[in-house]
Design a protein around this motif. Sequence first.
Motif, PDB file in Angstrom:
ATOM      1  N   LEU A 289     -13.053 -11.060 -17.666  1.00  0.00           N
ATOM      2  CA  LEU A 289     -12.238 -10.438 -16.625  1.00  0.00           C
ATOM      3  C   LEU A 289     -12.720 -10.723 -15.215  1.00  0.00           C
ATOM      4  CD1 LEU A 289     -11.689  -7.079 -18.451  1.00  0.00           C
ATOM      5  CD2 LEU A 289      -9.827  -8.333 -17.354  1.00  0.00           C
ATOM      6  N   ASP A 315     -10.456  -2.065 -25.441  1.00  0.00           N
ATOM      7  CA  ASP A 315     -10.547  -1.815 -24.001  1.00  0.00           C
ATOM      8  C   ASP A 315     -10.443  -3.117 -23.212  1.00  0.00           C
ATOM      9  OD1 ASP A 315     -11.205  -0.019 -21.683  1.00  0.00           O
ATOM     10  OD2 ASP A 315     -12.959  -1.331 -21.588  1.00  0.00           O
ATOM     11  N   THR A 316     -11.158  -4.144 -23.656  1.00  0.00           N
ATOM     12  CA  THR A 316     -11.102  -5.443 -22.972  1.00  0.00           C
ATOM     13  C   THR A 316      -9.712  -6.038 -23.042  1.00  0.00           C
ATOM     14  OG1 THR A 316     -13.445  -5.911 -23.378  1.00  0.00           O
ATOM     15  CG2 THR A 316     -12.007  -7.802 -22.960  1.00  0.00           C
ATOM     16  N   LYS A 319      -7.344  -4.286 -20.639  1.00  0.00           N
ATOM     17  CA  LYS A 319      -7.620  -4.657 -19.250  1.00  0.00           C
ATOM     18  C   LYS A 319      -7.100  -6.054 -18.940  1.00  0.00           C
ATOM     19  CE  LYS A 319     -11.669  -1.694 -18.534  1.00  0.00           C
ATOM     20  NZ  LYS A 319     -13.152  -1.649 -18.374  1.00  0.00           N
ATOM     21  N   LYS A 322      -3.246  -5.834 -18.598  1.00  0.00           N
ATOM     22  CA  LYS A 322      -2.837  -5.194 -17.340  1.00  0.00           C
ATOM     23  C   LYS A 322      -3.078  -6.113 -16.138  1.00  0.00           C
ATOM     24  CE  LYS A 322      -3.556  -0.477 -19.035  1.00  0.00           C
ATOM     25  NZ  LYS A 322      -2.130  -0.117 -19.043  1.00  0.00           N
ATOM     26  N   LYS A 323      -4.154  -6.888 -16.194  1.00  0.00           N
ATOM     27  CA  LYS A 323      -4.453  -7.786 -15.082  1.00  0.00           C
ATOM     28  C   LYS A 323      -3.511  -8.977 -15.041  1.00  0.00           C
ATOM     29  CE  LYS A 323      -8.348  -9.610 -12.513  1.00  0.00           C
ATOM     30  NZ  LYS A 323      -9.804  -9.578 -12.357  1.00  0.00           N
TER      31      LYS A 323
END
Length: 462
Positions: A289, A315-316, A319, A322-323
């Motif tokens: 990320l 979780d990764t 993220k 979403k990014k």
Amino acid sequence: MLLSYDYDVIIGKHNDISHHKKGSYNQSTLWRPSSWKDFPIEQNPHYPDKCALEYFQNNIHNHPPLVLASEIRSFKNILSSVTEGKAFILQGGDCAESFNNCQSTVIRDFMFTFNQMAGLISQATHLPVIKIGRIAGQYAKPRSNSFETQNGIELPSFRGEIINGADFSEKSRTPDPQRMLSAYHYSSATLNLIRAINTSDPTEYQSRLNIKVYPGSTEQTHYMSFLEDLYKTANYLSQKENAIKPMYISHEALLLPYEEAMTRKDSKDNKWYNCSAHMVWVGERTRDLKKAHIEYLRGIENPIGIKCGPNITSDTLLKLIKKLNPSQEKGKIVIIIRMGTGVIKQKLPALIKSIQSSREFVIWMIDPMHGNTKNAKEGYKTRYFTDITDEMIQFIHILKEAGVHPGGVHLEMTGLDVTECTGGIPEISEEDISYRYQSLCDPRLNRMQSLEIAYLLGKNWN
């Protein structure tokens, strides 16, 4: 032969290929095709001559796009139907394309094999199949080790022909930015033939079946049923043109200097598109990320695949989604699972549950190749056909049990009769591997194995 170049001619000083100072922009609001240069990067080759690198980036940037922004928008809209469970994706092709394989017969045989695979899947699932080739740009490969040693000599690892050569010599293994320009031209020639075949008469498939008989097959009933379904595809493909006909192109967005050079802003919507492919993906080794590849990918409008191995956490993954897709567009994110047949049942359900809870729009795809690589005799890498099939079938069942649409399959395959993966109807053994092992990197399914995979996918769909 690579063209010679003039080190003194550096053009386009004010376009988006030019360098900028680190920290000179606000990451949260401003993105540029070159903003990845402000971030740590993995899998990036060391080019000895930076002036030559900048020259060829600018040269490529001034070449025509391979794919138009309007095509990418249309393609993303088509992919949205997979998000809704109304279509299926067949994605596949070379592990790492070879410049030498930019030949009409090689491309044609791949296309006809791919179309027959799509026909087998569509007949069984009753869904239109979206065809995406790992072709016309899949010239770069990530490597576990930056260097390779032979007979006490250490040289840079082969990273794909867009970067360096496979021959074990200092000249061949030194990264050469001129190869990017060669890759552009080979991609253009390949795409030109793909577009021509996309509009060709579908009755040509009938003369391209080229089915071999394997009388020693241990599964005669299975084999005869497979042949029967395969022969039906010729008539199916000529009559059932609700199957999405064009082949789209894709590759791993690994070599960022090239990806940057192929990134263009479209005048219609004032947004950025990677015009080297309809879709690109990020691999296991480059999806950090906080590093350069994700920074680059967050700014383009293309659909993006995310390779997910057994170690990725929910979780990764959330993220990353979403990014890369802050607007929650349908058809934007493809999650490509590559865990291995012995792990997928334990690891995948948690990822599915987290995505369901978050209500993110994603497409689920299985890559049953990369998690099942084994070391065979004489130093060859191989994959067992049974492992590939098993992970693919597990993926379908796990998603359906969770009430989620299995959206596609991602394969390393070819239309050639190579002997790189063991098993399948051709009954390739480890002793056979060296006979026709032609891959530049990882083992691929051959023509018959590819068709059999498509057949087995259809048979295990319900």
